[in-house]
Design an enzyme around this catalytic site. Structure first.
Site, PDB file in Angstrom:
ATOM      1  CG  LEU A  82      -0.899   7.125   1.586  1.00 45.18           C
ATOM      2  CD1 LEU A  82       0.017   8.245   1.191  1.00 45.18           C
ATOM      3  CD2 LEU A  82      -1.748   6.676   0.421  1.00 45.18           C
ATOM      4  CG  HIS A  83      -4.526   4.786   6.063  1.00 45.38           C
ATOM      5  ND1 HIS A  83      -3.263   4.585   6.576  1.00 45.38           N
ATOM      6  CD2 HIS A  83      -5.263   5.291   7.077  1.00 45.38           C
ATOM      7  CE1 HIS A  83      -3.235   4.949   7.855  1.00 45.38           C
ATOM      8  NE2 HIS A  83      -4.439   5.388   8.179  1.00 45.38           N
ATOM      9  CD  GLN A  84      -7.818  10.927   0.934  1.00 44.79           C
ATOM     10  OE1 GLN A  84      -6.836  11.337   1.524  1.00 44.79           O
ATOM     11  NE2 GLN A  84      -8.494  11.677   0.107  1.00 44.79           N
TER      12      GLN A  84
END
Length: 186
Positions: free
Chosen positions: A141-143
């Site tokens: 996950l990465h924003q």
């Protein structure tokens, strides 16, 4: 045949009136280099590997307790940041409460720092969850925090499949890291 007498390959590199921006570094991304093939953590995942590097080598802007901020190696715009948990987790619903809180806080700080350093007029924020949703690296996950300016979208991405960036990633990292609040650096 270009003019009916010579093969077209003989004209490779000959000017044809078009200006070109060559972005050969993008071939690594398009070819899937460093993209995990499964949901496993470790050396195969760039988001697991980056925190083991120096801030300069990993393009890390700030480190927190459970998350960190890094420049996107293949940015949409200058200052395109990624907020990543250290833990290898693919889905937002799998984050712990401390991870959710720090990813959110670091996203807010990233926006403030980018406003201070680069004066964007807006932002695109988002997480692409899963391959079908457009996640380039779905396993970790990465924003995305993408600064935007009026007129920053032009013909290049559409016609030339290229993006002109005015600053080297290392220089951008240095400016953003220097502006990151000391209390929020972790």
């Amino acid at each position: 045949m270009v003019d009916g007498t010579e093969p077209a390959d003989d004209f490779a590199g000959v000017p044809d009136g078009f200006q070109r921006l060559w972005t050969p570094h993008r071939m690594a991304y398009l070819g899937g280099q460093d993209k995990p093939v499964d949901r496993e953590a470790g050396e195969g995942c760039p988001f697991c590997r980056i925190p083991t590097l120096s801030d300069e080598d990993g393009l890390i802007v700030a480190r927190g307790e459970v998350a960190y901020v890094v420049l996107n190696l293949y940015p949409y715009n200058s200052g395109h940041l990624l907020v990543c948990p250290y833990r290898h987790v693919a889905d937002y619903t799998e984050l712990t409460e401390p991870e959710v809180a720090e990813v959110a806080a670091m996203t807010r700080t990233a926006m403030s720092v980018l406003r201070q350093v680069s004066a964007p007029q807006g932002f695109n924020l988002g997480m692409n969850q899963g391959d079908v949703a457009g996640a380039g690296i779905a396993a970790h996950l990465h924003q995305h925090v993408v600064p935007r300016w009026g007129g920053d979208s032009n013909f290049l991405p559409i016609v030339g499949r290229s993006r002109a960036l005015p600053e080297l990633l290392g220089d951008t990292r240095e400016r953003l890291s220097a502006a990151w609040p000391a209390a929020a650096k972790g």
